[in-house]
Design an enzyme around this catalytic site. Structure first.
Site, PDB file in Angstrom:
ATOM      1  N   ARG A 103      -7.008  10.618 -25.785  1.00 48.60           N
ATOM      2  CA  ARG A 103      -7.759   9.852 -24.775  1.00 48.60           C
ATOM      3  C   ARG A 103      -9.230  10.028 -25.124  1.00 48.60           C
ATOM      4  O   ARG A 103      -9.753  11.156 -25.059  1.00 48.60           O
ATOM      5  CB  ARG A 103      -7.453  10.376 -23.377  1.00 48.60           C
ATOM      6  CG  ARG A 103      -8.413   9.840 -22.331  1.00 48.60           C
ATOM      7  CD  ARG A 103      -7.976  10.130 -20.909  1.00 48.60           C
ATOM      8  NE  ARG A 103      -6.853   9.290 -20.534  1.00 48.60           N
ATOM      9  CZ  ARG A 103      -6.439   9.107 -19.272  1.00 48.60           C
ATOM     10  NH1 ARG A 103      -7.062   9.714 -18.276  1.00 48.60           N
ATOM     11  NH2 ARG A 103      -5.410   8.326 -19.008  1.00 48.60           N
ATOM     12  N   HIS A 130      -5.646   0.579 -22.489  1.00 46.78           N
ATOM     13  CA  HIS A 130      -4.746   1.600 -21.935  1.00 46.78           C
ATOM     14  C   HIS A 130      -3.309   1.093 -22.075  1.00 46.78           C
ATOM     15  O   HIS A 130      -2.652   0.740 -21.092  1.00 46.78           O
ATOM     16  CB  HIS A 130      -5.115   1.840 -20.465  1.00 46.78           C
ATOM     17  CG  HIS A 130      -4.588   3.120 -19.894  1.00 46.78           C
ATOM     18  ND1 HIS A 130      -3.848   4.034 -20.614  1.00 46.78           N
ATOM     19  CD2 HIS A 130      -4.693   3.648 -18.641  1.00 46.78           C
ATOM     20  CE1 HIS A 130      -3.529   5.063 -19.832  1.00 46.78           C
ATOM     21  NE2 HIS A 130      -4.029   4.852 -18.634  1.00 46.78           N
ATOM     22  N   GLN A 133      -0.267   2.574 -20.083  1.00 44.70           N
ATOM     23  CA  GLN A 133      -0.289   2.143 -18.687  1.00 44.70           C
ATOM     24  C   GLN A 133       0.333   0.755 -18.562  1.00 44.70           C
ATOM     25  O   GLN A 133       1.203   0.521 -17.714  1.00 44.70           O
ATOM     26  CB  GLN A 133      -1.742   2.111 -18.182  1.00 44.70           C
ATOM     27  CG  GLN A 133      -1.869   1.689 -16.734  1.00 44.70           C
ATOM     28  CD  GLN A 133      -1.295   2.721 -15.786  1.00 44.70           C
ATOM     29  OE1 GLN A 133      -1.668   3.878 -15.821  1.00 44.70           O
ATOM     30  NE2 GLN A 133      -0.363   2.321 -14.941  1.00 44.70           N
ATOM     31  N   ASP A 222      -7.740  -1.772  -9.995  1.00 46.00           N
ATOM     32  CA  ASP A 222      -8.112  -0.503 -10.637  1.00 46.00           C
ATOM     33  C   ASP A 222      -9.516  -0.159 -10.136  1.00 46.00           C
ATOM     34  O   ASP A 222     -10.222  -1.024  -9.585  1.00 46.00           O
ATOM     35  CB  ASP A 222      -8.074  -0.662 -12.169  1.00 46.00           C
ATOM     36  CG  ASP A 222      -8.458   0.622 -12.926  1.00 46.00           C
ATOM     37  OD1 ASP A 222      -8.390   1.709 -12.329  1.00 46.00           O
ATOM     38  OD2 ASP A 222      -8.835   0.519 -14.113  1.00 46.00           O
ATOM     39  N   CYS A 262      -3.137   1.452 -11.121  1.00 43.46           N
ATOM     40  CA  CYS A 262      -2.801   2.442 -12.152  1.00 43.46           C
ATOM     41  C   CYS A 262      -3.084   3.861 -11.678  1.00 43.46           C
ATOM     42  O   CYS A 262      -2.539   4.805 -12.238  1.00 43.46           O
ATOM     43  CB  CYS A 262      -3.572   2.141 -13.425  1.00 43.46           C
ATOM     44  SG  CYS A 262      -5.354   2.130 -13.181  1.00 43.46           S
ATOM     45  N   ARG A 290       5.291   5.846 -15.950  1.00 43.98           N
ATOM     46  CA  ARG A 290       4.541   6.363 -17.109  1.00 43.98           C
ATOM     47  C   ARG A 290       5.427   7.341 -17.876  1.00 43.98           C
ATOM     48  O   ARG A 290       5.501   7.303 -19.102  1.00 43.98           O
ATOM     49  CB  ARG A 290       3.253   7.079 -16.641  1.00 43.98           C
ATOM     50  CG  ARG A 290       2.210   6.179 -15.998  1.00 43.98           C
ATOM     51  CD  ARG A 290       1.627   5.196 -16.983  1.00 43.98           C
ATOM     52  NE  ARG A 290       1.084   5.854 -18.142  1.00 43.98           N
ATOM     53  CZ  ARG A 290      -0.145   6.428 -18.209  1.00 43.98           C
ATOM     54  NH1 ARG A 290      -0.951   6.378 -17.162  1.00 43.98           N
ATOM     55  NH2 ARG A 290      -0.560   7.008 -19.311  1.00 43.98           N
TER      56      ARG A 290
END
Ligand code: CP
Ligand code: NVA
Length: 303
Positions: A103, A130, A133, A222, A262, A290
């Site tokens: 990340r 992402h 996700q 988000d 998310c 996830r």
């Protein structure tokens, strides 16, 4: 497929295969059985930013499959690309571990890791995308809407990393997505063109959140302030006024609309507490997925 960096780089067939594997492994693990296909394998997990879901779900997924995750704080290794070049880190880690997930702020950090690593590299979020996700989101949409093809997503908020990966997934898998953002925060033209180059008219933009949600199966939002944008918090919160996913906006959507986020969610900003806690909200099933998606991803890439 050596790495998993961007949904746009994967074929529809590869993505469908990952979704099928996610559902099979989800069923297997829910029934109490295990698949120890990664026994003896290790995954290095590099994080430049905080994480609850990604970190824990990857650690659990790796352990579930019999493997060992190794979490690395940036300060432990002197930062990513700071103490030593990324290309050296990639080649050294490839001698020790069977996979790397990272990340990072810059997307080029994960692409450079992948270029020089001989083991698979997984994008665990960058400023640009992402993908893990978005794939967990598609799995959730399949389960709750009953189909992927033709499902309509209204993304209300920042045209950010999460929106971009979902746009690429929409184009590859036959969903329709509209991104409603205030001026200056739209999903960029290049990403829209990349998506629509795969399937014409799959992704479009609007400045009108109510029009966007009017025929949506999914309303997705988000944070307005992504990790690394903390200095812009005040300005962003002002600029996004009118884009909160609240009861008034949800009333403009079909009654059976599902609400996705998310997470982490900032209640009272991009989403109201009332909507987050409502029966339409599927954000915790989404968060759970996830784990199920990443188990499948690790199995495909590392076994
Ligand atoms: N959605 C998500 O990636 O959450 P974390 O930042 O907690 O990993
Ligand atoms: N857009 C958010 C997503 C967090 C999971 C961020 O990048 O901070």
């Amino acid at each position: 497929m050596k790495d998993f960096l961007c949904i746009h780089d994967c074929s529809a067939e590869q993505l469908r295969d990952l979704l099928d594997e996610s559902s099979s492994l989800k069923k297997l693990y829910k029934s109490g059985q295990r698949d120890l296909c990664l026994a003896g394998k290790t995954l290095a997990m590099l994080f430049e930013k905080p994480s609850l879901r990604t970190r824990i779900s990857f650690q659990v997924a790796m352990t579930d499959l019999g493997g060992s995750p190794i979490y690395v704080k940036p300060e432990d290794i002197g930062g990513i690309g700071k103490r030593e070049p990324i290309k050296d880190m990639a080649r050294v880690l490839s001698r020790y571990v069977d996979g790397i997930m990272a990340r990072t702020f810059e997307h080029s950090s994960v692409t450079e890791l992948a270029q020089f690593a001989t083991v698979p590299v997984i994008n665990a979020l960058t400023d640009w995308s992402h993908p893990c996700q978005a794939m967990a989101d598609v799995l959730t949409i399949a389960e709750h809407v009953g189909r992927i093809e033709g499902a309509k997503i209204a993304f209300v908020g920042d045209g950010n990393n999460v929106a971009r990966s979902l746009a690429f997934a929409s184009a590859k898998l036959g969903m329709k997505m509209v991104v409603a953002s205030p001026p200056g925060y739209e999903l960029d033209t290049e990403s829209i063109e990349m998506a629509n180059g795969v399937t014409p008219d799959s992704v479009r933009r609007t400045g009108d959140p109510k029009a966007a949600v009017s025929d949506a199966n999914i309303v997705y939002t988000d944070t307005w302030v992504s990790m690394g944008q903390e200095d812009e918090k005040q300005k962003r919160r002002a600029d996004f006024a009118g884009f909160e996913v609240n009861a008034e906006l949800v009333a403009a959507a079909p009654a059976d609309v599902k609400i996705m986020h998310c997470l982490p969610a900032y209640r009272g900003f991009e989403i109201s507490d009332e909507v987050a806690e409502s029966e339409n909200s599927i954000m915790f099933d989404q968060a759970e997925n996830r784990l199920h998606f990443q188990r499948a991803l690790l199995k495909k890439l590392l076994s």
